[in-house]
Motif scaffolding. Structure first.
Motif, PDB file in Angstrom:
ATOM      1  N   ALA A 127      59.556   3.842 -33.302  1.00 25.47           N
ATOM      2  CA  ALA A 127      58.975   3.197 -32.119  1.00 25.47           C
ATOM      3  C   ALA A 127      59.107   1.685 -32.166  1.00 25.47           C
ATOM      4  N   GLU A 128      59.355   1.126 -33.370  1.00 22.02           N
ATOM      5  CA  GLU A 128      59.525  -0.329 -33.492  1.00 22.02           C
ATOM      6  C   GLU A 128      60.969  -0.772 -33.332  1.00 22.02           C
ATOM      7  N   ARG A 129      61.876   0.160 -33.130  1.00 22.67           N
ATOM      8  CA  ARG A 129      63.291  -0.169 -32.960  1.00 22.67           C
ATOM      9  C   ARG A 129      63.498  -0.922 -31.644  1.00 22.67           C
ATOM     10  N   PRO A 130      64.415  -1.900 -31.596  1.00 22.27           N
ATOM     11  CA  PRO A 130      64.681  -2.620 -30.337  1.00 22.27           C
ATOM     12  C   PRO A 130      65.082  -1.654 -29.219  1.00 22.27           C
ATOM     13  N   VAL A 131      64.526  -1.892 -28.025  1.00 21.07           N
ATOM     14  CA  VAL A 131      64.767  -1.006 -26.886  1.00 21.07           C
ATOM     15  C   VAL A 131      65.279  -1.813 -25.695  1.00 21.07           C
ATOM     16  N   ILE A 132      66.293  -1.269 -25.025  1.00 20.40           N
ATOM     17  CA  ILE A 132      66.761  -1.800 -23.739  1.00 20.40           C
ATOM     18  C   ILE A 132      66.552  -0.701 -22.705  1.00 20.40           C
ATOM     19  N   ILE A 133      65.867  -1.040 -21.620  1.00 22.36           N
ATOM     20  CA  ILE A 133      65.617  -0.060 -20.564  1.00 22.36           C
ATOM     21  C   ILE A 133      66.788  -0.068 -19.583  1.00 22.36           C
ATOM     22  N   VAL A 134      67.325   1.122 -19.327  1.00 20.53           N
ATOM     23  CA  VAL A 134      68.439   1.268 -18.387  1.00 20.53           C
ATOM     24  C   VAL A 134      67.916   2.026 -17.173  1.00 20.53           C
ATOM     25  N   ALA A 135      67.780   1.307 -16.064  1.00 20.12           N
ATOM     26  CA  ALA A 135      67.313   1.920 -14.822  1.00 20.12           C
ATOM     27  C   ALA A 135      68.533   2.480 -14.090  1.00 20.12           C
ATOM     28  N   ASN A 136      68.753   3.777 -14.231  1.00 22.11           N
ATOM     29  CA  ASN A 136      69.954   4.419 -13.684  1.00 22.11           C
ATOM     30  C   ASN A 136      69.687   4.995 -12.289  1.00 22.11           C
ATOM     31  N   LYS A 137      70.771   5.345 -11.600  1.00 23.41           N
ATOM     32  CA  LYS A 137      70.769   5.934 -10.251  1.00 23.41           C
ATOM     33  C   LYS A 137      70.287   4.933  -9.202  1.00 23.41           C
ATOM     34  N   MET A 138      70.755   3.670  -9.360  1.00 23.02           N
ATOM     35  CA  MET A 138      70.402   2.644  -8.374  1.00 23.02           C
ATOM     36  C   MET A 138      71.058   2.893  -7.020  1.00 23.02           C
ATOM     37  N   ASP A 139      72.040   3.810  -6.978  1.00 19.36           N
ATOM     38  CA  ASP A 139      72.720   4.108  -5.710  1.00 19.36           C
ATOM     39  C   ASP A 139      71.943   5.105  -4.849  1.00 19.36           C
ATOM     40  N   VAL A 140      70.845   5.628  -5.396  1.00 23.23           N
ATOM     41  CA  VAL A 140      70.056   6.635  -4.664  1.00 23.23           C
ATOM     42  C   VAL A 140      68.927   5.929  -3.905  1.00 23.23           C
ATOM     43  N   GLY A 191      65.480   4.725  -2.538  1.00 24.37           N
ATOM     44  CA  GLY A 191      64.176   4.665  -3.173  1.00 24.37           C
ATOM     45  C   GLY A 191      64.200   4.005  -4.541  1.00 24.37           C
ATOM     46  N   ALA A 192      65.400   3.711  -5.058  1.00 25.21           N
ATOM     47  CA  ALA A 192      65.515   3.133  -6.394  1.00 25.21           C
ATOM     48  C   ALA A 192      65.002   1.700  -6.426  1.00 25.21           C
ATOM     49  N   GLU A 193      65.256   0.914  -5.360  1.00 25.28           N
ATOM     50  CA  GLU A 193      64.868  -0.498  -5.341  1.00 25.28           C
ATOM     51  C   GLU A 193      63.351  -0.653  -5.485  1.00 25.28           C
ATOM     52  N   GLU A 194      62.584   0.171  -4.765  1.00 27.36           N
ATOM     53  CA  GLU A 194      61.130   0.068  -4.833  1.00 27.36           C
ATOM     54  C   GLU A 194      60.614   0.391  -6.237  1.00 27.36           C
ATOM     55  N   ASN A 195      61.170   1.446  -6.825  1.00 26.95           N
ATOM     56  CA  ASN A 195      60.731   1.816  -8.179  1.00 26.95           C
ATOM     57  C   ASN A 195      61.144   0.768  -9.204  1.00 26.95           C
ATOM     58  N   LEU A 196      62.303   0.115  -9.007  1.00 26.22           N
ATOM     59  CA  LEU A 196      62.753  -0.921  -9.933  1.00 26.22           C
ATOM     60  C   LEU A 196      61.773  -2.096  -9.923  1.00 26.22           C
ATOM     61  N   LYS A 197      61.291  -2.488  -8.723  1.00 30.33           N
ATOM     62  CA  LYS A 197      60.335  -3.588  -8.643  1.00 30.33           C
ATOM     63  C   LYS A 197      59.037  -3.222  -9.363  1.00 30.33           C
ATOM     64  N   ARG A 198      58.571  -1.998  -9.176  1.00 33.57           N
ATOM     65  CA  ARG A 198      57.361  -1.551  -9.866  1.00 33.57           C
ATOM     66  C   ARG A 198      57.556  -1.596 -11.380  1.00 33.57           C
ATOM     67  N   LEU A 199      58.738  -1.181 -11.836  1.00 30.06           N
ATOM     68  CA  LEU A 199      59.038  -1.163 -13.272  1.00 30.06           C
ATOM     69  C   LEU A 199      59.058  -2.581 -13.828  1.00 30.06           C
ATOM     70  N   ALA A 253      77.026   6.675 -11.690  1.00 26.87           N
ATOM     71  CA  ALA A 253      77.938   7.370 -10.774  1.00 26.87           C
ATOM     72  C   ALA A 253      78.997   6.423 -10.212  1.00 26.87           C
ATOM     73  N   THR A 254      78.594   5.194  -9.858  1.00 24.00           N
ATOM     74  CA  THR A 254      79.541   4.236  -9.271  1.00 24.00           C
ATOM     75  C   THR A 254      80.063   3.232 -10.285  1.00 24.00           C
ATOM     76  N   GLY A 255      79.430   3.130 -11.430  1.00 27.04           N
ATOM     77  CA  GLY A 255      79.842   2.163 -12.454  1.00 27.04           C
ATOM     78  C   GLY A 255      79.169   0.814 -12.313  1.00 27.04           C
ATOM     79  N   GLU A 256      78.331   0.650 -11.314  1.00 28.57           N
ATOM     80  CA  GLU A 256      77.651  -0.627 -11.080  1.00 28.57           C
ATOM     81  C   GLU A 256      76.745  -0.996 -12.263  1.00 28.57           C
ATOM     82  N   GLY A 257      76.895  -2.213 -12.773  1.00 29.59           N
ATOM     83  CA  GLY A 257      76.035  -2.742 -13.822  1.00 29.59           C
ATOM     84  C   GLY A 257      76.377  -2.301 -15.230  1.00 29.59           C
TER      85      GLY A 257
END
Length: 421
Positions: free
Chosen positions: A273-286, A288-296, A311-315
């Motif tokens: 649990a102490e290992r470095p973590v990077i959060i990957v917010a996937n499926k930004m092309d779907v 409703g993703a923008e609203e959830n990203l702001k909350r996150l 799916a699209t390769g974005e990011g």
């Protein structure tokens, strides 16, 4: 097929028997004993091989025995030692004793060599028993039995980056887009049933290894879902990519998903649990993703968040270059390894043997006394006399009398039957 667990039986070769012989040459009267020692039995040896990826070789053959040493010969000629059995296993394999659970070895380097079952020493020939009081001994030893045990092998993948997350969040799609790995991809849970490894190449020649860990669910640390089967593959990753379905297409809250998986990692291993973590917010092309990203982003401010669409390769390119920048400064997890050559000192147990009674039969058990019995030639009067002295010195005679043994009762040691007189 990917196999990351195996259970095998290993046995070192038995030592060769010592010889009883006397020098017989013209003009050399009473030449004396000349029986040579037996050869040592072959070891069973594991060697780490970075070219192997699974334990599939141990699925079809599970018993491995070292060669027996040759017997000693006359003219003080020792027997030839038995050949070692060399078994190549993947780097990242932990070797455990199946009975005690003790860690015997942790193979973390290519070429690392570990003896997992030592061959028995050769028996001494009669030339070794000559003394001032016995110039012509007729005594020799059988070879020592080789070590034997059941082993449990567990493969833990060695990867720089591990992808974790709930099922169907896009982990397999991500690794297929950034590496040459070709995992099975489908729109249902637990599509990935085995970990996938992929090498991610950067334009300037740098590279790192990424592992796609099959989907985790709540309760994974207790073995739920594929929990224990694959959680251990995250133990040696330097960096964790926590992939979230930011669109909520599975009718789950991405923030709650993040909390659950992080809690599962912590419950499985606090160090993980102490290992470095990077959060990957996937499926930004779907939608409703923008609203959830702001909350996150508002809820989690102490972690790096990358918004991508596998799916699209974005990011994805920005994510890969960021990983390549931070990996050199990310420490390698501490892996507890067993040195190639180590000495273990154990306290001598109080009871060197035990006596179990079955009617008129007295069964004497214990590693030390059983070894002496197996190394004795009971066809030789001198060997029998020596074995009797060993029993007296170890206290077996006195212990049998305390147990109530009587004239004519039977005594069993290591499968050999004796009459008590």
């Amino acid at each position: 097929m990917f196999y990351d667990r195996a259970r095998i039986y290993v046995k070192g070769g038995d030592g060769g028997a010592g010889a009883v012989a006397f020098r017989r040459e013209k003009y050399v009267p009473e030449g004396g004993p000349s029986g040579g020692d037996g050869g040592r039995g072959g070891n069973v040896v594991f060697i780490g091989d970075e070219g192997l990826r699974t334990l599939v070789d141990f699925r079809y053959k599970r018993h491995y025995k070292g060669d027996r040493g040759d017997h000693g010969q006359a003219k003080n000629m020792s027997g030839r030692s038995g050949a070692d059995i060399i078994l190549r296993i993947p780097v990242g394999t932990v070797v455990l004793d199946d009975d005690s659970g003790e860690t015997i070895a942790d193979i973390t380097k290519h070429g690392q060599r570990v003896v997992v079952a030592a061959g028995g020493r050769g028996g001494r020939g009669n030339a070794r028993f000559m003394s001032n009081t016995n110039k012509a001994p007729t005594l020799a030893e059988n070879g020592e039995p080789g070590e034997e045990r059941w082993l449990r092998l567990e493969l833990k993948l060695l990867a720089d980056v591990g992808l974790v997350g709930f099922p169907n969040v896009g982990k397999s799609t991500i690794i297929s887009k950034v590496s040459a790995a070709k995992p099975k991809i489908a729109d249902y849970h637990f599509t990935t049933l085995v970990p996938n490894l992929g090498v991610v190449q950067i334009e300037d020649g740098e590279s790192f290894v990424m592992a796609d860990i099959p989907g985790l669910i709540e309760g994974a640390h207790t073995g739920a879902g594929l929990g224990h089967e694959f959680l251990r593959h995250t133990e040696r990753t330097r960096l964790i990519l926590h992939v979230l379905d930011i669109s909520g297409s599975e009718e789950r809250d991405p923030l709650e998903d993040y909390r659950i998986i992080q809690e599962e990692l912590k419950l499985y291993s606090p160090m993980l649990a102490e290992r470095p973590v990077i959060i990957v917010a996937n499926k930004m092309d779907v939608p409703g993703a923008e609203e959830n990203l702001k909350r996150l982003q508002e809820s989690i401010k102490d972690q790096e968040i990358f918004a991508v669409s596998a799916a699209t390769g974005e990011g994805l390119q920005a994510l890969i270059y960021h990983i390549a920048r931070v990996l050199p400064d990310t420490p390698v997890p501490n892996i507890v390894t067993m040195t190639d050559e180590h000495r273990v000192t154990k306290a001598e147990p109080e009871n060197r043997f035990t006596i179990r009674r079955e009617g008129d039969l007295f069964v004497v058990e214990g590693d030390e006394i059983e070894k002496h019995a197996k190394m004795s030639f009971f066809d030789s009067e001198a060997s029998v006399y020596r074995f009797q002295n060993i029993l007296k010195v170890m206290g077996v005679d006195d212990a049998l009398r305390e147990e109530g043994i009587k004239e004519g009762d039977k005594v069993e040691i290591a499968g050999f039957m004796f009459d008590w007189v």
